[in-house]
Write an enzyme that holds these catalytic residues in place. Structure first.
Site: not given
Lengths: 284, 284
Positions: B33, B64, B88, B139, B158, B160-161
């Protein structure tokens, strides 16, 4: 941001929300403000006043329900309700859902906001002919200063942001007039901006309401997508009594529909984030 | 929107959020990405992945905390926690605040997200050297498929979309693998998008979690200014038990600081708006 006239953008301090627009369908400078109505791509219609988002068809239900039902279900028997501002009539419509309300008076400065809403947001205005609804188009500060004491049960301050002319609607003097007009046990609620961006304003409102003579104050919060930060608040004050509990059974058995509000949400909206509690404890 | 390169904008369907930026301080294409870091004017630092907001310094605490403490205070004794994604390290930091956690394993596809966060969001990563923290950069779908059954107490998704590669992290198959890895009574929680924009995704997640064998599911919600609509949700599932109650006394007496979460917020985040309740009843 993108160079594209097909987007409406409201910019705050380093932050902005944009809605894609299909067309502007109304543009009017009244003696008081600039009213614009847009057809948006995904939010239905949008009304702005002086370039600031007032409401969209898609998400106004949260704001209007949360400005109304928590305070009306907290009062033991709200018969006489006064709405200050609220020209789009969305709050009025929610107030009139309560059968015990005998009179709901909307005191809005700018009659054009209501007339434009009747045309472009007819669903918000479809109870304007209810015989319990009354309208005054004049300065609420002057009106409240001259209103008969001990006559209202609930006063809802559905106003614009505390800048310019509207700042006086967040003052100790005005809150004092509102409290004077309320009956004992009566409730005042003011829209009180974003809990993320404006904790200082929420602190100010608590302080000012208490200085004006309120016996107790309380902030509630709720999502509001098209207002800055997507998160909004309202702050309640009570005359002569503490703010504790609400008519939970009535809220659970309510006979009218709501899309956001319910009795569990009533409990939930009173629970404040830790940093807001700390700020209010410090600020008091 | 305005023609102005000093604003970062994330556009969704007819809707956008913009943050004014001072400068871009990092720009990197990884095998997975595009990572960018900006200094914003009023939100501290901003990380985007493929042009979508992941977090800002100013408001990430809500996300969070709410991805972590509700699920960890619902589990009776969370010792072994797995975080999927979460590069993060903000979720990891919150998990490690719980003293009974013996191991917190973060399984993130892209090691560069974590390395970049260590540099630009050092406060989120300041517990990465905790001996209970472990990191795998691979993965998560493959890893979860091969992980030892009945070993984890809590799994936090947690991610991404649910688009592109990440869509598989919202599938019946993956939820099935997670439930297999959980011990009896174990809890799975997935970030589940906006309650305003994505009720269809929330419906899908409930259905998929139940199809995968969860005994019970529940959605919680909270404000999140810089995510679309400013309002976000997480959906929990439990293996072998119903989701009812939480360790309220422990939450009230917690010995670590939080800025948003507290025991009253725990109750509140479970109260859903009427239209969401109706959608989930229909969708089940």
């Amino acid at each position: 941001m993108v160079a594209d006239e097909s987007w409406f953008t409201e910019k705050g301090e380093g932050y902005g929300i944009s809605l894609r627009i299909r067309e502007k369908i109304h543009d009017e400078q009244t003696p008081f403000q600039h009213i614009e109505i847009y057809e948006t791509e995904t939010f239905g219609r949008l009304m702005t006043l002086d370039g600031l988002v007032m409401l969209t068809s898609r998400d106004n239900f949260i704001y209007h329900e949360m400005m109304t039902h928590p305070v009306l279900f907290t009062h033991t028997n709200p018969k006489n309700v006064i709405i200050v501002g609220g020209g789009d009539c969305g709050t009025l419509k929610e107030v009139l859902k309560h059968k015990q309300v005998e009179k709901a008076l909307q005191v809005e400065l700018d009659e054009r906001v209501t007339r434009v809403s009747e045309k472009y947001f007819p669903d918000l205005c479809d109870k304007n002919n209810d015989p319990r609804a009354a309208f005054l188009f004049q300065d609420a500060i002057q009106w409240m200063g001259e209103a008969t004491p001990n006559t209202a049960d609930v006063i809802i301050l559905d106003t614009t942001d505390p800048v310019g002319q509207a700042a006086r609607l967040f003052s100790v003097e005005f809150y004092g007039d509102c409290l004077r007009v309320l009956r004992d046990g009566g409730l005042l609620v003011a829209q009180s901006e974003s809990p993320l961006f404006n904790v200082d304003i929420i602190q100010h409102i608590h302080k000012a309401m208490k200085e004006a003579g309120a016996d107790d104050t309380q902030t509630i919060h709720f999502p509001q997508c098209t207002y800055p930060s997507g998160w909004w608040s309202a702050t309640m004050a009570r005359k002569g009594q503490k703010l504790k509990g609400f008519r939970e059974t009535a809220a659970r058995k309510k006979t009218f529909p709501t899309r956001y509000y319910n009795a569990d949400i009533h409990y939930a909206c009173q629970s404040l984030p830790s940093y807001v509690i700390e700020a209010l404890e410090k600020g008091d």
